[in-house]
Scaffold this active site. Structure first.
Site, mmCIF file in Angstrom:
data_model
loop_
_atom_site.group_PDB
_atom_site.id
_atom_site.type_symbol
_atom_site.label_atom_id
_atom_site.label_comp_id
_atom_site.label_asym_id
_atom_site.label_seq_id
_atom_site.Cartn_x
_atom_site.Cartn_y
_atom_site.Cartn_z
ATOM 1 N N GLY A 10 0.878 -1.611 0.225
ATOM 2 C CA GLY A 10 0.157 -0.190 -0.172
ATOM 3 C C GLY A 10 1.397 1.102 -0.157
ATOM 4 O O GLY A 10 2.508 1.300 -0.195
ATOM 5 N N LEU A 12 1.659 3.559 2.093
ATOM 6 C CA LEU A 12 2.690 4.161 3.317
ATOM 7 C C LEU A 12 3.325 2.940 3.370
ATOM 8 O O LEU A 12 4.531 2.798 3.760
ATOM 9 C CB LEU A 12 1.673 4.304 4.769
ATOM 10 C CG LEU A 12 2.387 4.455 6.111
ATOM 11 C CD1 LEU A 12 3.531 5.417 5.706
ATOM 12 C CD2 LEU A 12 1.713 4.403 7.439
ATOM 13 N N ASP A 34 -3.352 -13.094 4.437
ATOM 14 C CA ASP A 34 -4.233 -12.081 5.433
ATOM 15 C C ASP A 34 -4.822 -11.821 6.271
ATOM 16 O O ASP A 34 -4.501 -13.071 7.343
ATOM 17 C CB ASP A 34 -5.172 -12.722 4.576
ATOM 18 C CG ASP A 34 -7.331 -13.258 4.313
ATOM 19 O OD1 ASP A 34 -7.439 -12.129 4.879
ATOM 20 O OD2 ASP A 34 -8.076 -13.117 4.105
ATOM 21 N N THR A 60 -9.599 0.298 2.501
ATOM 22 C CA THR A 60 -9.283 1.656 2.770
ATOM 23 C C THR A 60 -9.840 2.542 1.841
ATOM 24 O O THR A 60 -10.107 3.461 1.976
ATOM 25 C CB THR A 60 -8.116 2.647 2.413
ATOM 26 O OG1 THR A 60 -7.460 1.908 1.210
ATOM 27 C CG2 THR A 60 -7.197 2.345 3.481
ATOM 28 N N THR A 99 -6.993 7.179 11.822
ATOM 29 C CA THR A 99 -7.306 7.435 11.108
ATOM 30 C C THR A 99 -7.558 8.838 11.673
ATOM 31 O O THR A 99 -9.248 8.469 12.922
ATOM 32 C CB THR A 99 -8.262 7.587 9.957
ATOM 33 O OG1 THR A 99 -9.053 7.783 9.785
ATOM 34 C CG2 THR A 99 -9.279 6.400 10.318
ATOM 35 N N ASP A 100 -7.932 10.356 10.976
ATOM 36 C CA ASP A 100 -8.759 11.252 11.374
ATOM 37 C C ASP A 100 -10.618 11.045 10.802
ATOM 38 O O ASP A 100 -11.208 11.822 11.825
ATOM 39 C CB ASP A 100 -8.993 13.061 10.196
ATOM 40 C CG ASP A 100 -8.512 12.532 9.015
ATOM 41 O OD1 ASP A 100 -8.651 10.900 8.259
ATOM 42 O OD2 ASP A 100 -9.521 12.608 7.855
ATOM 43 N N TYR A 123 -16.243 3.157 8.328
ATOM 44 C CA TYR A 123 -14.599 3.064 8.281
ATOM 45 C C TYR A 123 -14.470 3.756 9.268
ATOM 46 O O TYR A 123 -13.293 2.589 9.825
ATOM 47 C CB TYR A 123 -14.413 3.815 6.822
ATOM 48 C CG TYR A 123 -12.522 3.594 7.148
ATOM 49 C CD1 TYR A 123 -11.661 3.402 6.091
ATOM 50 C CD2 TYR A 123 -11.916 5.262 7.303
ATOM 51 C CE1 TYR A 123 -9.948 2.740 6.491
ATOM 52 C CE2 TYR A 123 -10.703 5.141 7.136
ATOM 53 C CZ TYR A 123 -9.807 4.422 6.487
ATOM 54 O OH TYR A 123 -8.712 4.927 7.146
ATOM 55 N N LYS A 127 -12.406 1.458 12.189
ATOM 56 C CA LYS A 127 -10.796 1.794 12.879
ATOM 57 C C LYS A 127 -10.459 1.870 14.352
ATOM 58 O O LYS A 127 -10.142 1.879 14.742
ATOM 59 C CB LYS A 127 -10.268 3.194 11.654
ATOM 60 C CG LYS A 127 -9.906 2.441 10.171
ATOM 61 C CD LYS A 127 -9.246 2.034 10.075
ATOM 62 C CE LYS A 127 -7.730 2.634 10.595
ATOM 63 N NZ LYS A 127 -6.483 1.287 9.877
HETATM 64 N N1 LIG Z 1 -4.606 6.395 2.743
HETATM 65 C C1 LIG Z 1 -5.130 7.465 3.719
HETATM 66 O O1 LIG Z 1 -5.734 8.757 3.432
HETATM 67 C C2 LIG Z 1 -5.487 7.801 4.995
HETATM 68 C C3 LIG Z 1 -5.581 8.339 5.635
HETATM 69 C C4 LIG Z 1 -6.022 8.085 7.367
HETATM 70 C C5 LIG Z 1 -5.448 6.952 7.902
HETATM 71 N N2 LIG Z 1 -5.257 5.781 6.814
HETATM 72 C C6 LIG Z 1 -4.633 4.679 7.479
HETATM 73 O O2 LIG Z 1 -3.762 4.561 7.354
HETATM 74 C C7 LIG Z 1 -3.066 2.835 7.098
HETATM 75 C C8 LIG Z 1 -2.618 3.247 5.480
HETATM 76 O O3 LIG Z 1 -3.045 3.199 4.254
HETATM 77 P P1 LIG Z 1 -2.300 3.659 2.798
HETATM 78 O O4 LIG Z 1 -2.839 4.760 1.830
HETATM 79 O O5 LIG Z 1 -1.145 2.886 2.725
HETATM 80 O O6 LIG Z 1 -3.340 1.960 2.862
HETATM 81 P P2 LIG Z 1 -3.076 1.667 1.381
HETATM 82 O O7 LIG Z 1 -2.746 2.189 -0.210
HETATM 83 O O8 LIG Z 1 -4.895 1.017 0.871
HETATM 84 O O9 LIG Z 1 -3.167 0.135 1.835
HETATM 85 C C9 LIG Z 1 -3.525 -0.952 2.574
HETATM 86 C C10 LIG Z 1 -2.809 -2.161 1.811
HETATM 87 O O10 LIG Z 1 -3.440 -3.243 2.656
HETATM 88 C C11 LIG Z 1 -3.646 -4.320 1.683
HETATM 89 N N3 LIG Z 1 -5.140 -5.209 2.844
HETATM 90 C C12 LIG Z 1 -6.236 -4.934 2.497
HETATM 91 N N4 LIG Z 1 -6.649 -6.125 2.843
HETATM 92 C C13 LIG Z 1 -5.801 -7.196 3.761
HETATM 93 C C14 LIG Z 1 -5.767 -8.237 4.476
HETATM 94 N N5 LIG Z 1 -6.848 -8.437 4.517
HETATM 95 N N6 LIG Z 1 -4.684 -8.742 4.703
HETATM 96 C C15 LIG Z 1 -3.386 -7.920 4.637
HETATM 97 N N7 LIG Z 1 -3.447 -6.873 3.464
HETATM 98 C C16 LIG Z 1 -4.721 -5.735 3.293
HETATM 99 C C17 LIG Z 1 -4.099 -3.849 0.605
HETATM 100 O O11 LIG Z 1 -4.017 -4.903 -0.554
HETATM 101 P P3 LIG Z 1 -4.923 -3.819 -1.714
HETATM 102 O O12 LIG Z 1 -4.927 -2.640 -2.001
HETATM 103 O O13 LIG Z 1 -4.834 -5.244 -2.790
HETATM 104 O O14 LIG Z 1 -6.686 -4.029 -1.309
HETATM 105 C C18 LIG Z 1 -2.956 -2.995 0.619
HETATM 106 O O15 LIG Z 1 -1.931 -2.978 0.167
HETATM 107 C C19 LIG Z 1 -4.408 2.574 6.527
HETATM 108 O O16 LIG Z 1 -4.330 1.837 8.375
HETATM 109 C C20 LIG Z 1 -5.234 3.685 6.767
HETATM 110 O O17 LIG Z 1 -6.392 3.211 7.509
HETATM 111 C C21 LIG Z 1 -5.078 6.610 5.811
#
Ligand SMILES: NC(=O)c1ccc[n+]([C@@H]2O[C@H](COP(=O)([O-])OP(=O)(O)OC[C@H]3O[C@@H](n4cnc5c(N)ncnc54)[C@H](OP(=O)(O)O)[C@@H]3O)[C@@H](O)[C@H]2O)c1
Length: 287
Positions: A10, A12, A34, A60, A99-100, A123, A127
């Site tokens: 993902g 981060l 998983d 997400t 998350t916010d 969501y 979280k």
């Molecule tokens: N993005 C934002 O703006 C944001 C804002 C605030 C907080 N956050 C939090 O920050 C963290 C990182 O965000 P990010 O943007 O890096 O998220 P991301 O790009 O969506 O990455 C999340 C990763 O987790 C994988 N995943 C989903 N289901 C899974 C499972 N059952 N087992 C193992 N892996 C799984 C996803 O795979 P697939 O993509 O193939 O499903 C993806 O590679 C998350 O916890 C999110 O809640 C994000």
């Protein structure tokens, strides 16, 4: 130290995997472990024997979570529980990215780590429940809330609107949600500093300042010197399934107080990202 990173493909997770971690060995897992599958999580811990876990994996898709709440809670809450259970058995440090969206946005002033969450969406609730798993089961953990991550990896606002602007001369952008977009590189550095600090607790970690998505988009195209007409719109016009907080600016109070790291302004971070990290644009497509 062996560090297990979930969600390693993902935004981060990829950024963390791309960083140097002297003296540590990183083990990145994404869908190949998983997190909803307790057996798969157990097997991975047996193999890696982590001393620390950085948990970035999540479902997400905020609107998708409204449509598929079971899946959302299975990944975001139950998945966190599966990891926390093993981390406890292995006495591993645990860092959760939250998350916010755990806040309802009614405060109209930056949220501190002491403000009580009140999520508006499935969501956000999934979280928040994951946060509570940490509080219930672990003595030492880092709970890190952030907002609007963008990066050179995966799907995010910056990449999406730049690609949209290459196909359309006008774009409608939401102008009634205030937050602080956060560059994955700055967040990853902050996560690194936290893991080194051993100062456990709840942290807000975003770039500094605030803007609407419309402000953010204006700045992106200004920095790129890219001509596109941006129309500010109210979020209800998009008819999205999930309710988002109208105001979700976070104050990095504990990061500053504990001298962990100082996050630069979102404008500076965005400039750096577009200059050094984002692939050069093909301006021809805009003419
Ligand atoms: N993005 C934002 O703006 C944001 C804002 C605030 C907080 N956050 C939090 O920050 C963290 C990182 O965000 P990010 O943007 O890096 O998220 P991301 O790009 O969506 O990455 C999340 C990763 O987790 C994988 N995943 C989903 N289901 C899974 C499972 N059952 N087992 C193992 N892996 C799984 C996803 O795979 P697939 O993509 O193939 O499903 C993806 O590679 C998350 O916890 C999110 O809640 C994000």
């Amino acid at each position: 130290m062996n560090i297990l990173i979930t969600g390693s493909r993902g935004q981060l997770g990829s950024q963390l995997m791309a960083m140097k971690w002297p003296g540590n060995t990183l083990y990145g897992y994404d869908l190949d472990m998983d997190i909803t599958d307790r057996g798969a999580v157990q097997k991975t811990f047996e193999k890696v024997k982590p001393q620390a876990v950085i948990h970035c994996a999540a479902y997400t898709d905020v609107d998708g979570c409204e449509k598929h709440p079971k899946m959302c809670y299975a990944v975001n809450t139950r998945g966190t529980y599966n990891l926390v259970r093993e981390a406890k058995a292995y006495h591993a440090d645990f860092l959760l990215i939250s998350t916010d969206y755990v806040f309802d946005g009614k405060k109209n002033a930056p949220y501190t780590e002491q403000d009580p969450p009140h999520p508006l969406s499935v969501y956000g609730d999934s979280k928040y429940q994951a946060e509570q798993v940490l509080e219930d089961y672990l003595d030492h953990y880092y709970l890190v809330r952030t907002t609007g991550i963008y990066s050179r990896f995966g799907k995010n606002f910056v990449d999406t609107i730049i690609k949209a602007a290459q196909k359309n001369s006008q774009l409608d952008i939401v102008n009634d949600q205030v937050c602080t977009p956060t560059y994955s590189l700055d967040l990853a550095r902050c996560v690194h500093a936290l893991m080194d600090s051993q100062k456990y607790g709840v942290y807000h970690a975003t770039n500094a300042g605030q803007c609407t998505w419309y402000d953010f988009a204006c700045r992106i195209f200004e920095l790129l010197d890219f001509a596109v007409q941006l129309n500010p719109i109210a979020s209800h016009r998009l008819g999205r399934q999930a309710q988002r907080p109208a105001y979700s600016v976070l104050e990095n109070r504990n990061l500053e107080k504990n001298n962990i790291c100082h996050m630069r302004s979102w404008k500076e971070a965005l400039g750096d990202f577009l200059l050094h990290d984002y692939p050069p644009l093909n301006h021809g497509q805009n003419q």
